[in-house]
Design a protein around this motif. Structure first.
Motif, PDB file in Angstrom:
ATOM      1  N   TYR C 186       0.845  -1.206   0.000  1.00 52.15           N
ATOM      2  CA  TYR C 186       0.000   0.000   0.000  1.00 52.15           C
ATOM      3  C   TYR C 186       0.872   1.246   0.000  1.00 52.15           C
ATOM      4  O   TYR C 186       0.620   2.200  -0.741  1.00 52.15           O
ATOM      5  CB  TYR C 186      -0.932  -0.051   1.212  1.00 52.15           C
ATOM      6  CG  TYR C 186      -1.736   1.210   1.418  1.00 52.15           C
ATOM      7  CD1 TYR C 186      -2.523   1.748   0.387  1.00 52.15           C
ATOM      8  CD2 TYR C 186      -1.717   1.875   2.648  1.00 52.15           C
ATOM      9  CE1 TYR C 186      -3.248   2.902   0.589  1.00 52.15           C
ATOM     10  CE2 TYR C 186      -2.460   3.032   2.847  1.00 52.15           C
ATOM     11  CZ  TYR C 186      -3.227   3.532   1.810  1.00 52.15           C
ATOM     12  OH  TYR C 186      -3.956   4.671   2.010  1.00 52.15           O
ATOM     13  N   GLN C 189       2.225   1.856  -3.337  1.00 52.72           N
ATOM     14  CA  GLN C 189       1.204   2.400  -4.225  1.00 52.72           C
ATOM     15  C   GLN C 189       0.980   3.891  -3.943  1.00 52.72           C
ATOM     16  O   GLN C 189       0.787   4.681  -4.857  1.00 52.72           O
ATOM     17  CB  GLN C 189      -0.105   1.617  -4.020  1.00 52.72           C
ATOM     18  CG  GLN C 189      -1.290   2.107  -4.807  1.00 52.72           C
ATOM     19  CD  GLN C 189      -1.117   1.897  -6.316  1.00 52.72           C
ATOM     20  OE1 GLN C 189      -0.298   1.051  -6.746  1.00 52.72           O
ATOM     21  NE2 GLN C 189      -1.818   2.678  -7.122  1.00 52.72           N
ATOM     22  N   GLU C 193       0.505   7.541  -6.218  1.00 50.26           N
ATOM     23  CA  GLU C 193      -0.805   8.218  -6.272  1.00 50.26           C
ATOM     24  C   GLU C 193      -0.609   9.730  -6.294  1.00 50.26           C
ATOM     25  O   GLU C 193       0.253  10.270  -5.602  1.00 50.26           O
ATOM     26  CB  GLU C 193      -1.627   7.822  -5.047  1.00 50.26           C
ATOM     27  CG  GLU C 193      -2.068   6.368  -5.039  1.00 50.26           C
ATOM     28  CD  GLU C 193      -3.308   6.122  -5.882  1.00 50.26           C
ATOM     29  OE1 GLU C 193      -3.980   7.110  -6.219  1.00 50.26           O
ATOM     30  OE2 GLU C 193      -3.586   4.954  -6.202  1.00 50.26           O
ATOM     31  N   GLY C 203      -5.275   1.548  -5.692  1.00 49.60           N
ATOM     32  CA  GLY C 203      -4.869   2.071  -4.373  1.00 49.60           C
ATOM     33  C   GLY C 203      -5.907   1.743  -3.322  1.00 49.60           C
ATOM     34  O   GLY C 203      -5.583   1.285  -2.218  1.00 49.60           O
TER      35      GLY C 203
END
Lengths: 254, 394, 390
Positions: C186, C189, C193, C203
């Motif tokens: 996460y 990611q 973003e 996401g």
């Protein structure tokens, strides 16, 4: 016919046997004395008869009914009234009110009528008061009917207790040391009064007393207790000369 | 028939008195109306507690419990049944007074029966505990509104109802004491063993006193619930019980007239004090000092001085003047203490006044206020022309 | 146990040992206050209603003492020492002792020749006077509390009774690995973003996965922890218990071994006979009040300082007072070991009620216990029943 009969009545407090298999019998119209040295169990005997204590064993029969362990108020209703050794008057009530409490057990009107103060209650209250006043005349207290009972002299308080007990209209009257603390003249009067109660009012009387002269001159039959046990019974003359009684009062060494 | 004439006249008189009060109250603000109603309720509470405490001698200090049971009964019934019953408010209120009296009477039976084996201070604590249990129970019952309380509709604000109940309560207690039926109650107070030897059923007498006293408190609760149109647990804390006890003790236990006068006095005094919003704290502290000094000075005179009434009165007057002087001096002195410089609201003194009353009363006149009720009954007797104790013995 | 299943539903047997310990800790304070009731009752046959208010004054004394050392709410004093605590204890005990003696001298002694109800009314009056009069002169709105910083004994003593089940622990460990991996994914990611508040679908998916893994892990750890039995004892409360025991030992020595204590016992057996035997009963009573009130002061000081953030107002003593009184009756009023026993039992009863999920009724339980005791065994557990002489 026997009015009151104690049959092997016994009560124990912990290890102490305060009254030990005491048996005696009162006939209607008797004037009966219960004597004995201090701690002999005389008052405890009274407490057994009047339902303050429940006997550990033995039977107490009054008027043909077994009454051992019956609550005190029920026994009063059956017809036994008493006075107390250490005076137990309703101190802040007036002399008259004390006696009316005694007579109250014969009331007929319900409480609800009293709360509404209905005419029947007024009438009943009046008649109870009138009866009480009559009794006060017998014990010569009618002049102080409105005095607070705590303000009476000692002798008067004793007489008031007798009047209060008589107000229940009992069949049997128990007097616990009625002459205690009285002077000779008062004792004379008391003697006459008790005789009057027996002869004229027709009650059976059982009394505890320490003053031997008083008991001997008044009672027709006497039971002697010592340390919870019955040691002698009979008419005053027999008791007076009983060696066991003399020993109990004066000790073995005599 | 003379009896019924007098009876009818006295009932009419009582009713007329109640509606006269109602008429007087109608013209006043809602605050004054409130005072009228609450005073009536407190008279009822004090006189009914007196039946238990003073006349029967069972020292109960949890009277608010029965008041609460009554109030909650009325509140609960009103929220469930009022809409369906379609009764006029007066009839509904009377119905609720009866219902609440019955439930509170049952609560009285519940406390009375087990408590009979207890005497004096133990009984007092148990009655106090019972009051708290009832309050905590109501606090945790969703059906009774929980801690928030219960809204009672309709709002019924009749001054006459409160005073009719008070007069009924006074009449019942007075009737009891006037008839021979009252004597067993007094006898139980004086000596339980001697009472039972005279054929009095001690247990039954105590229970009757408890139930009767609770019933009146319950009926008072019903009026309160509809008057406030709201009931909640904080309205029935120990303070309320102690307030009623103070009234009974001040009036003289056993004296009905005393309870009535004390209830009215002790109810209005704190209400009056609400008007004073800026009482200097130093003044209150100084009052403590002055009252303490006066109480002990009076005690000293009572114990050590046996002169004539006139000489006594002069000494008491002297103490009074001295107390005022002490008050002024200590007020000036304490005024310099920084933490005593603020002002407080008179309403905060309410319970302080009650507690000081209790303590001062006990220190100066416990015997007159306690069970023996010499003062009040002699007073009543002298009013009816009967000789007092002292005259009769003299 | 099966009679009222709904009553006991939701009971966590695993929390029972901790609750028992809490009950004993609470009970020790009740015992300390109960001793005052029982000693006074023993000698004077008076329920000292104002005893709870003496306790309240003890808490205020401790508060003022702590303030005088700079531990005020605005003060920035950081560290305390055992010395300050001992001083607070001594000051509280002394002040309460003196207050107790004064109350006796000026309110109860004049009542001694009066009927007992007169003393009771006086006691209620004094109690109300201290509660409501105190409100005028003592800081009570908002209720202050003794600064937490006064207590240098922070931290807990943990007593493991039973370690956590190893299988459960291993399971949790496994889940932990998953937490780390999903979290890393996460985080990775997140870097790509643009707007961290408005994630792309990928996401969002990763975030959900990471959160799920975390939740699973926590649940597993909780389950493992619940399986383990650990009793947590705050250090402060341990010190409270130790001090209480020391005080009780001193009291026992005082009562059993000293002349004053013997006089006290004599007076409690027969007041009049004791005075005829040349015992100065006034001194004995004053002594009794001093000791009893000082014990309440000790209890109040510890209660207010060691249970962080305890709010003090003038009604602070009411409930503990009532509960301690019940404790004294439960143990047999007038009986010193009985007061200690009763106190502990009361503490246990209260925590058991909380444990059973009836926390709202914890203040009612005292009265229920009282009523039951008085009806079933009016003399209390260790007391004796007396019969009135006719």
């Amino acid at each position: 016919m026997s009015l009151l009969q104690l049959d092997q009545a016994t009560i124990k407090f912990g290890g102490l046997i305060a009254v030990n298999s005491v048996s005696f019998e009162l006939k209607k119209g008797d004037l009966f004395g219960l004597i004995g040295p201090n701690g002999a169990g005389k008052t405890t005997c009274f407490n057994l008869i009047t339902g303050v204590y429940k006997p550990t064993s033995g039977k107490i029969t009054f008027d043909g009914k077994e009454i051992g362990g019956t609550p005190a108020n029920k026994i009063a209703n059956l017809g036994i009234a008493r006075t107390f050794q250490n005076i137990r008057l309703f101190k802040s009530l007036s002399v008259l009110e004390n006696v009316v409490v005694g007579g109250f057990l014969r009331h007929k009107t319900p409480l609800l009528s009293a709360l509404a103060y209905m005419p029947n209650v007024i009438k009943e209250t009046e008649s109870l008061k009138a009866e009480a006043l009559e009794l006060l005349k017998i014990v010569n207290l009618d002049k102080v009917a409105d005095v607070r009972s705590a303000d009476l002299s000692y002798g008067m308080q004793r007489r008031l207790e007798i009047a209060r007990a008589m107000a229940t209209q009992p069949k049997l009257l128990l007097l616990d040391e009625p002459a205690a603390g009285m002077n000779p003249q008062e004792k004379e009067e008391l003697n006459a009064m008790v005789k009057h109660i027996r002869d004229e009012v027709g009650l059976t009387v059982l009394l505890i007393e320490h003053d031997m002269r008083f008991v001997m001159s008044l009672c027709e039959r006497i039971v002697v207790l010592d340390a919870g046990k019955e040691i002698a019974a009979g008419p005053p003359d027999a008791i007076r000369s009983d060696p066991k009684v003399i020993a109990a009062y004066l000790g073995e060494a005599v | 028939m003379k009896f019924w004439g007098v009876r009818l006249a006295s009932i009419l008189g009582a009713v007329a008195f109640c509606f006269l009060l109602e008429a007087v109250a109608q013209g006043q603000s809602s605050f004054v109306q409130r005072l009228f109603v609450l005073a009536g309720l407190y008279v009822t509470l004090a006189v009914s507690l007196n039946l238990i405490n003073g006349i029967t001698g069972q020292f109960s200090i949890g009277h608010a419990a029965f008041y609460q049971v009554g109030a909650y009964t009325a509140g609960f019934c009103a929220s469930r049944f009022f809409a369906q019953m379609n009764l006029p408010p007066a009839a509904w209120l009377l119905l609720m007074m009866v219902t609440s009296a019955i439930t509170a009477g049952l609560a009285g039976l519940l406390v009375g029966l087990p408590s009979l084996r207890l005497k004096g201070d133990y009984l007092a604590i148990v009655t106090l505990g019972f009051g708290e249990i009832i309050r905590i129970f109501a606090q945790n019952q969703e059906a009774l509104g929980g801690a928030y309380g219960l809204t009672v509709a309709p709002k019924i604000q009749y001054v006459w109802a409160a005073w009719l109940l008070a007069i009924l309560c006074i009449a019942v207690c007075r009737n009891l004491l006037r008839s021979a039926h009252g004597l067993p109650f007094l006898a139980v107070r004086e000596d339980e063993i001697a009472s039972s030897a005279m054929g009095v059923n001690v247990t039954q007498t105590k229970v009757v006193a408890f139930v009767l006293g609770s019933m009146f408190a319950g009926a008072a609760g019903a009026i309160l619930a509809h008057f406030e149109s709201f009931v909640s647990p904080p309205m029935f804390t120990m303070d309320v019980s102690f307030t009623i006890v103070t009234m009974v003790v001040l009036g003289g236990t056993g004296s009905i007239t005393g309870s009535v006068l004390a209830a009215i006095l002790l109810f209005y005094l704190p209400e009056k004090m609400r008007d004073f919003t800026n009482i200097p704290l130093a003044g209150v502290a100084a009052a403590f000092v002055a009252i303490s000094a006066a109480v002990f000075a009076i005690r000293w005179v009572m114990q050590n001085f046996h002169g004539s009434t006139k000489d006594r009165a002069i000494r008491y007057l002297g103490i009074l003047v001295g107390a005022v002087v002490i008050w002024f001096l200590s007020k000036a002195l304490l005024g310099n203490v920084p933490s005593l410089k603020e002002n407080i609201d008179g309403s905060k003194l309410r319970m302080v006044v009650f507690s000081v009353t209790l303590v001062v009363l006990m220190l100066l006149r416990p015997q007159g206020m306690l069970g023996h009720h010499e003062f009040s009954w002699d007073w009543v007797r002298s009013k009816f022309g009967k000789p007092t104790v002292k005259e009769a013995t003299a | 146990m099966t009679v009222f299943p709904h009553l006991l539903a939701g009971l966590e047997l695993s929390t029972l040992p901790q609750q028992l310990v809490n009950g004993i800790l609470l009970g020790a304070i009740y015992a300390l206050i109960a001793l005052g009731y029982t000693m006074v009752y023993g000698v004077l046959k008076l329920i000292n209603f104002a005893h709870g208010e003496v306790f309240m004054l003890g808490a205020y004394t401790a508060l003022f003492t702590s303030w005088s050392f700079g531990f005020t709410e605005v003060g920035n004093k950081q560290d305390s020492s055992p010395g300050i605590l001992i001083l607070m204890l001594i000051v509280s005990m002394t002040v309460c002792g003196v207050v107790g003696v004064l109350i006796e001298r000026f309110a109860y002694r004049p009542m001694r020749s009066q009927p007992r109800i007169a003393s009771l009314i006086t006691a209620i009056g004094i109690s109300l006077l201290l509660q409501y009069g105190g409100q005028l002169f003592l800081p009570s709105s908002p209720p202050p509390s003794i600064s937490d910083k006064v207590n240098p004994f922070k931290g807990n003593i943990e007593i493991p009774l039973k370690p956590a089940d190893s299988a459960l622990l291993a399971q949790a460990e496994q889940l932990k690995a998953k937490v780390t991996s999903t979290k890393a994914a996460y985080d990775e990611q997140l870097k790509s973003e643009k707007d961290s508040f408005n994630l792309s679908p990928v996401g969002k998916e990763l975030r959900t996965a990471s959160q799920d893994a975390e939740r699973d892990y926590r649940n597993a750890i909780d389950k493992a922890n619940k399986d383990a039995l650990v009793i947590t004892l705050p250090q402060g409360q341990v010190i409270m218990l130790v001090t209480t025991v020391i005080l009780m030992v001193i009291l026992t020595w005082l009562v059993m071994r000293t002349t004053a204590g013997r006089a006290m016992r004599a007076a409690s057996l027969d007041f009049d006979a004791a005075s005829l035997m040349g015992i100065n009963v006034n001194t004995v009573i004053a002594f009794t009040f001093f000791i009893g009130s000082a014990l309440a002061g000790a209890g109040a000081m510890m209660n207010a300082s060691f249970l962080g953030g305890t709010k003090i107002d003038t009604f602070f003593g009411m409930l503990p007072g009532v509960k301690a009184f019940v404790a004294a009756v439960l143990g047999g009023i007038g009986n010193i070991p009985g007061a200690v026993l009763g106190g502990i039992l009361m503490g246990l009863a209260e925590t058991m009620v909380i444990w059973a999920g009836y926390g709202n009724y914890k203040d009612a339980i005292a009265f229920i216990v009282l009523i039951v005791v008085l009806l079933v065994k009016p003399g209390g557990l260790l007391g004796s029943n007396k019969v009135e002489k006719v």
